[in-house]
Design an enzyme around this catalytic site. Structure first.
Site, PDB file in Angstrom:
ATOM      1  N   HIS A 377       0.840  -1.205   0.000  1.00  0.00           N
ATOM      2  CA  HIS A 377       0.000   0.000   0.000  1.00  0.00           C
ATOM      3  C   HIS A 377       0.875   1.256   0.000  1.00  0.00           C
ATOM      4  O   HIS A 377       0.442   2.318  -0.432  1.00  0.00           O
ATOM      5  CB  HIS A 377      -0.968  -0.007   1.185  1.00  0.00           C
ATOM      6  CG  HIS A 377      -2.152  -0.895   0.930  1.00  0.00           C
ATOM      7  ND1 HIS A 377      -2.155  -2.238   1.212  1.00  0.00           N
ATOM      8  CD2 HIS A 377      -3.365  -0.629   0.363  1.00  0.00           C
ATOM      9  CE1 HIS A 377      -3.315  -2.766   0.845  1.00  0.00           C
ATOM     10  NE2 HIS A 377      -4.071  -1.819   0.327  1.00  0.00           N
ATOM     11  N   ARG A 440      -3.739 -12.637   5.196  1.00  0.00           N
ATOM     12  CA  ARG A 440      -5.141 -12.840   4.821  1.00  0.00           C
ATOM     13  C   ARG A 440      -5.762 -13.829   5.782  1.00  0.00           C
ATOM     14  O   ARG A 440      -5.106 -14.751   6.237  1.00  0.00           O
ATOM     15  CB  ARG A 440      -5.269 -13.457   3.436  1.00  0.00           C
ATOM     16  CG  ARG A 440      -4.472 -12.814   2.369  1.00  0.00           C
ATOM     17  CD  ARG A 440      -4.648 -13.601   1.096  1.00  0.00           C
ATOM     18  NE  ARG A 440      -3.914 -12.991   0.012  1.00  0.00           N
ATOM     19  CZ  ARG A 440      -2.792 -13.492  -0.467  1.00  0.00           C
ATOM     20  NH1 ARG A 440      -2.273 -14.598   0.034  1.00  0.00           N
ATOM     21  NH2 ARG A 440      -2.177 -12.882  -1.462  1.00  0.00           N
TER      22      ARG A 440
END
Ligand code: HAS
Length: 577
Positions: A377, A440
């Site tokens: 990000h 995740r």
């Protein structure tokens, strides 16, 4: 001004290339916010407003990282070619390109929205998606190739007409980027056409997981430079001028784009360091080259910093650091400067994290933890995303002849995004590095409820930090959507159907040498290095495929959930004997 008038078909195609991905981005951003809420356990359910965790993560990744970036790269590439070469795009390739990209994206979107392609943007086998997903992605990629193929004759005819002129730096960078993209995406074409698609159609049974992953990363790593290079084109050819200065060295820019051609592809195995099927020696080779690919970025850091220092000094700066404050940080008319400089500042942190990942032993600590989304990000979600947002609204206003609305909000978008992203990535990086927070999980962090161990308590803090950052990022994105769509629905006030980009002069406009006149030497060098670096991993992936993996359809029970866990005690001493 240098603006170039475009014909009606080019105008329509460019407007679609700019508006369509931003409209889709609303869904991508919404699913980004949902991810932070799931992970922190703020949303307990496994499915929110009909969108399941992995489905949302797939939509988020594919829309933001593949659709937005590819449409933008093609739109920006089109504008660069028209504006800098003063040539019109070929109508046939232009329309074919946008049609393939639109049809492909819609096919993939339908597969994802119907829950039949929750395979994330990496679409690793043995997770299987609906054939429409794979076919859609393939069509979108081919659409972007068609745009590239349409630029080549334009460039060649410009070269013929201007034998003594240097190729404009933006054109040099754009063609370098699409050369990388073309070679890199050949491997994903092979992965899709020969493996994933026939397998999802039921024509072949089982799949070589290691080989498909290796083919994916052959494409997947250069993909990140395909995202980055348009931002670099902005830093070299737009930002210094917007700051009121000049580009310190034109040659540095040419070297940087050329180095990416040879270094961005042969390093994909750094995403597979933890996979035992690939031998250590090959991983070491990819690791060394990965440190090499940081060199063009370090060159960029010094060249652009020097260019900005020059701009600050031209504005009257005196001392060592005074030039920084003299830059037009808060000038709404120079909003492209704000989008660019904030992206660069974010990239200092994002790039440093990349160097951590590239080291094998450190990678073993951070791989598959929250650190990795923290890293990406700060790269694709930082410099790349902000360059896209800034340039999309800039190009749109010129092509549509509209004044940008809510200018102050537009200026503040990058600063809000910066604050949000810094908090967001700190949560993810800290959670991953210090507390092993997984990258995740399909239960959010809902297993927070199941125990009460220290790790879980720490994850609560870091995931909530991520939520806070994510909310600020969402506010910045909403501000951008407001500005963008308010502009789209405003009245035309200028002459429309023109393309125009800010231009930056070079401070050192060095003589062009042969190697920077054509791409052939760079492409040949790239092919040789790729052959050396990928021969081993691909042979390993073929040889070490013990047996074809069975299929796993996302959303169905995992083999583990089917089976009863074997609780029989294993006598380890027997093996030792
Ligand atoms: Fe990365 C994983 C290594 C750059 C994106 N990366 C990822 C993933 C993504 C991604 C999406 O070695 C996850 C993939 C997945 O889903 O699994 N990355 C690197 C390295 C670099 C790097 C060495 N990455 C990027 C960029 C990306 C991106 C760029 C997107 C655009 N990355 C890795 C590795 C992994 C990885 C491993 C695998 C991890 C794992 O285990 O899964 C380098 O290219 C970075 C070099 C950059 C620098 C920074 C230069 C600084 C600049 C700013 C200067 C500032 C100025 C402002 C001038 C050295 C240019 C001054 C002004 C003032 C006012 C002061």
């Amino acid at each position: 001004m240098n603006a170039v008038k475009i014909n009606k078909s080019t105008k329509i195609v460019l407007l679609i290339e700019l508006i369509f991905p931003i409209a889709l981005l609303t869904l991508g951003i919404y699913n980004g916010l949902l991810q932070t809420l799931y992970r922190s356990g703020v949303i307990k359910s496994n499915s929110f407003l009909g969108i399941e965790y992995y489905q949302g993560l797939t939509l988020h990744g594919v829309i933001n990282a593949i659709v937005l970036t590819t449409f933008f790269a093609v739109a920006f590439g089109n504008v660069i070619m028209v504006f800098h070469l003063k040539k019109q795009l070929n109508k046939f390739t232009n329309i074919l390109s946008i049609s393939l990209m639109l049809i492909g994206t819609l096919m993939a979107a339908l597969a994802m929205l119907s829950g039949k392609a929750s395979v994330l943007y990496t679409f690793y086998a043995p997770l299987m998606a609906h054939p429409a997903f794979y076919l859609g992605l393939a069509l979108a990629v081919v659409g972007s190739w068609v745009a590239f193929f349409g630029w080549i004759p334009l460039y060649l005819s410009w070269r013929k007409e201007n034998p003594d002129k240097k190729t404009p730096l933006a054109v040099w960078g754009n063609l370098a980027n699409f050369t990388i993209w073309f070679f890199a995406s050949l491997s994903v074409a092979v992965e899709i056409l020969f493996f994933l698609l026939p397998w999802s159609l039921g024509w072949i049974e089982g799949i070589n997981v290691e080989l498909t992953r290796t083919l994916f990363w052959f494409f997947g790593h250069p993909l990140v430079y395909f995202w980055l290079l348009p931002a670099y084109i902005m830093y070299y050819t737009i930002l210094p001028g917007e700051a009121g200065g000049k580009l310190y060295s034109d040659k540095a820019g040419r070297i940087v784009f050329a180095l990416f051609i040879i270094l961005s592809i042969p390093i994909g195995t750094h995403h597979q360091f933890m996979e035992p099927a690939i031998e250590q020696g090959y991983k070491l080779f990819h690791s060394i080259l990965t440190f090499g690919v940081a060199i063009p970025s370090l060159l960029t850091a010094f060249t652009i910093a020097a260019s900005l220092e020059y701009a600050g000094r031209k504005r009257g700066a005196k001392g060592l650091f005074d030039w920084m404050w003299k830059l037009p940080w808060f000038n709404a008319d120079k909003f492209l400067f704000a989008y660019g400089i904030v992206g660069l500042l974010i990239f200092i942190r994002g790039g440093a994290g990349g160097l951590v990942n590239a080291s094998y032993s450190l990678n073993a600590t951070v791989h598959n933890t929250g650190w990795i989304p923290g890293h990406f990000h700060l790269t694709v979600g930082g410099p790349v995303f902000l360059a896209i947002l800034g340039l999309v609204i800039y190009m749109y206003s010129k092509i549509a002849g509209k004044e940008i609305q809510w200018k102050s909000a537009n200026l503040m978008v990058p600063y809000f995004w910066f604050v949000g992203l810094m908090i967001f990535s700190t949560g993810l990086k800290m959670g991953g590095l210090e507390f092993g927070e997984p990258r995740r999980t399909n239960m959010g962090m809902s297993y927070l409820d199941t125990g009460g161990s220290n790790f879980e308590a720490f994850w609560l803090f870091t995931t909530l930090t991520t939520v806070m950052g994510g909310i600020i990022m969402t506010i910045a994105a909403l501000m951008y959507f407001g500005v963008f769509f308010k502009t789209v629905f405003s009245k035309k006030v200028y002459e429309d159907s023109i393309v125009e980009l800010p231009v930056t002069e070079a401070y050192h406009d060095e003589e062009n040498i042969g190697a920077f006149r054509n791409y052939t030497p760079w492409v040949i060098a790239a092919v040789i290095i790729i052959a050396i670096s990928y021969y081993g991993p691909i042979s390993n992936a073929i040889e070490n495929n013990v047996k074809a993996s069975p299929t796993y359809l996302p959303g169905t029970p995992t083999p583990l959930e089917h089976s009863t866990v074997n609780t029989e005690t294993i006598d380890l001493t027997q093996d030792a004997q």
